[in-house]
Design an enzyme around this catalytic site. Structure first.
Site, PDB file in Angstrom:
ATOM      1  N   ASP A 157      -4.555   3.495  -1.758  1.00  0.00           N
ATOM      2  CA  ASP A 157      -5.643   3.812  -0.818  1.00  0.00           C
ATOM      3  C   ASP A 157      -6.147   5.220  -1.073  1.00  0.00           C
ATOM      4  OD1 ASP A 157      -4.031   1.858   1.640  1.00  0.00           O
ATOM      5  OD2 ASP A 157      -6.038   1.534   0.850  1.00  0.00           O
ATOM      6  N   ASP A 178      -6.506  -6.071   4.478  1.00  0.00           N
ATOM      7  CA  ASP A 178      -5.788  -4.793   4.386  1.00  0.00           C
ATOM      8  C   ASP A 178      -5.752  -4.154   5.769  1.00  0.00           C
ATOM      9  OD1 ASP A 178      -6.534  -1.738   2.452  1.00  0.00           O
ATOM     10  OD2 ASP A 178      -5.053  -2.152   4.001  1.00  0.00           O
ATOM     11  N   HIS A 184      -8.304   1.225  -4.050  1.00  0.00           N
ATOM     12  CA  HIS A 184      -9.255   1.005  -2.948  1.00  0.00           C
ATOM     13  C   HIS A 184      -9.930   2.337  -2.646  1.00  0.00           C
ATOM     14  CE1 HIS A 184      -9.577  -0.045   1.665  1.00  0.00           C
ATOM     15  NE2 HIS A 184     -10.757   0.081   1.092  1.00  0.00           N
ATOM     16  N   SER A 199       0.853  -1.188   0.000  1.00  0.00           N
ATOM     17  CA  SER A 199       0.000   0.000   0.000  1.00  0.00           C
ATOM     18  C   SER A 199       0.892   1.243   0.000  1.00  0.00           C
ATOM     19  CB  SER A 199      -0.870   0.017   1.256  1.00  0.00           C
ATOM     20  OG  SER A 199      -1.375   1.325   1.458  1.00  0.00           O
ATOM     21  N   MET A 208      -8.719   8.179  -0.244  1.00  0.00           N
ATOM     22  CA  MET A 208      -9.539   8.553   0.908  1.00  0.00           C
ATOM     23  C   MET A 208     -10.125   9.949   0.702  1.00  0.00           C
ATOM     24  SD  MET A 208      -7.072   7.236   3.962  1.00  0.00           S
ATOM     25  CE  MET A 208      -6.328   5.618   3.911  1.00  0.00           C
ATOM     26  N   MET A 246     -11.400  -5.646   5.507  1.00  0.00           N
ATOM     27  CA  MET A 246     -10.498  -4.727   6.212  1.00  0.00           C
ATOM     28  C   MET A 246     -10.158  -5.323   7.565  1.00  0.00           C
ATOM     29  SD  MET A 246      -9.786  -2.193   4.300  1.00  0.00           S
ATOM     30  CE  MET A 246      -8.933  -1.179   5.512  1.00  0.00           C
ATOM     31  N   MET A 268     -11.974   4.480  -0.609  1.00  0.00           N
ATOM     32  CA  MET A 268     -12.615   4.710   0.686  1.00  0.00           C
ATOM     33  C   MET A 268     -13.339   6.058   0.591  1.00  0.00           C
ATOM     34  SD  MET A 268      -9.572   3.277   3.113  1.00  0.00           S
ATOM     35  CE  MET A 268      -8.293   3.291   1.855  1.00  0.00           C
ATOM     36  N   HIS A 273      -1.149  -1.342  -4.246  1.00  0.00           N
ATOM     37  CA  HIS A 273      -2.433  -0.967  -3.647  1.00  0.00           C
ATOM     38  C   HIS A 273      -2.454   0.540  -3.406  1.00  0.00           C
ATOM     39  CE1 HIS A 273      -6.104  -1.980  -1.345  1.00  0.00           C
ATOM     40  NE2 HIS A 273      -5.721  -1.058  -0.482  1.00  0.00           N
TER      41      HIS A 273
HETATM   42  C1  DX5 Z   1      -6.218   1.779   6.083  1.00  0.00           C
HETATM   43  C2  DX5 Z   1      -5.181   1.552   5.023  1.00  0.00           C
HETATM   44  C3  DX5 Z   1      -4.069   0.693   5.610  1.00  0.00           C
HETATM   45  C4  DX5 Z   1      -2.885   0.552   4.710  1.00  0.00           C
HETATM   46  C5  DX5 Z   1      -1.955  -0.554   5.162  1.00  0.00           C
HETATM   47  O1  DX5 Z   1      -7.288   2.465   5.530  1.00  0.00           O
HETATM   48  O2  DX5 Z   1      -5.759   0.905   3.904  1.00  0.00           O
HETATM   49  O3  DX5 Z   1      -4.626  -0.565   5.880  1.00  0.00           O
HETATM   50  O4  DX5 Z   1      -3.336   0.242   3.452  1.00  0.00           O
HETATM   51  O5  DX5 Z   1      -1.704  -0.388   6.487  1.00  0.00           O
HETATM   52  P1  DX5 Z   1      -0.466  -1.093   7.244  1.00  0.00           P
HETATM   53  O6  DX5 Z   1       0.614  -0.046   7.303  1.00  0.00           O
HETATM   54  O7  DX5 Z   1      -1.021  -1.464   8.571  1.00  0.00           O
HETATM   55  O8  DX5 Z   1      -0.032  -2.291   6.439  1.00  0.00           O
HETATM   56 ZN    ZN Z   2      -6.596  -0.245   1.215  1.00  0.00          ZN
END
Ligand code: DX5
Ligand code: ZN
Length: 216
Positions: free
Chosen positions: A34, A170, A65, A7, A36, A136, A67, A32
């Site tokens: 993320d 994740d 992903h 990620s 947001m 998650m 969110m 990946h």
């Molecule tokens: C939360 C994020 C985290 C990130 C990975 O919304 O999506 O899960 O990707 O987090 P860590 O650093 O815990 O692998």
């Molecule tokens: Zn994610």
């Protein structure tokens, strides 16, 4: 073999291209991203332009992903930017089927994500419309959190339905807890901190890839 999806939330933002090439050369399988919106989750991260730029520098499939409360507002833009997979959340206030159908129409992997507290029942009616279910393992919004072990049962339940798609988790995944997820049917592990902060990434990646899948 488990697929590893670093990620970029945990990558050095001032050296993103170098970080992405580092995980690609270490043998990771997906990237990946993320996204947001500071509304569905209390954080703000990445837009379609980052996906478009990453498409130019890496061969890793881009696993986006969303969110977001309103993924429909930028879905076409993320698809046009080159996403290879787009995951929306089951908790949004409007029907997920039309969005999942649109993602698939564009030949992109359609994913549905659940927060830790959302029961598996919430996605069962849509399983046939998805290529990936993301369980998650932390409350979405921030990297570096501790894995919520209550989610292990959800992963196992999904695996036991004979689900045909990818089973992804994740959040908080580390070398010392990944085997317990694989033993319950996990096929894709999103890892941020554990990968980007490793001091010997290639060695870590080969150890993680060697973790045994469950005996069928
Ligand atoms: C939360 C994020 C985290 C990130 C990975 O919304 O999506 O899960 O990707 O987090 P860590 O650093 O815990 O692998
Ligand atoms: Zn994610």
């Amino acid at each position: 073999m488990i697929k590893l999806a670093p990620s970029i939330l945990a990558a050095d933002p001032l050296n993103l291209e170098r970080e992405v090439l580092r995980v690609e050369q270490s043998g990771c399988d997906w990237l990946h991203i993320d996204v947001m919106d500071a509304h569905f989750v209390p954080n703000l991260a990445y837009g379609p332009d980052v996906v478009r730029s990453l498409k130019r520098v890496t061969r890793l499939p881009l696993d986006v992903h969303l969110m977001m409360d309103h993924p429909e507002r930028l879905l076409e833009t993320f698809l046009d930017a080159g996403a290879d997979g787009v995951t929306i959340h089951a908790e949004i206030d409007h029907p997920v089927s039309p969005l999942l159908r649109r993602i698939r129409e564009r030949g992109v992997r359609a994913g549905l994500a659940l927060k830790p507290a959302t029961p598996m029942d919430a996605v069962v009616p849509f399983l046939h419309e998805t290529d990936l279910i993301l369980c998650m393992t932390v409350e979405p919004g921030f990297g570096g959190q501790k894995l919520d072990t209550r989610v292990l049962d959800k992963i196992q339940m999904l695996h036991h339905t004979g689900y045909h798609g990818e089973i992804q988790a994740d959040g908080g995944i580390r070398e010392d807890n990944l085997a317990s997820l694989i033993n319950r049917g996990l096929t894709v592990a999103v890892m941020g901190t554990a990968l980007f902060h490793s001091d010997d990434l290639p060695a870590l990646v080969s150890r993680l890839h060697a973790l045994k899948e469950i005996s069928q």
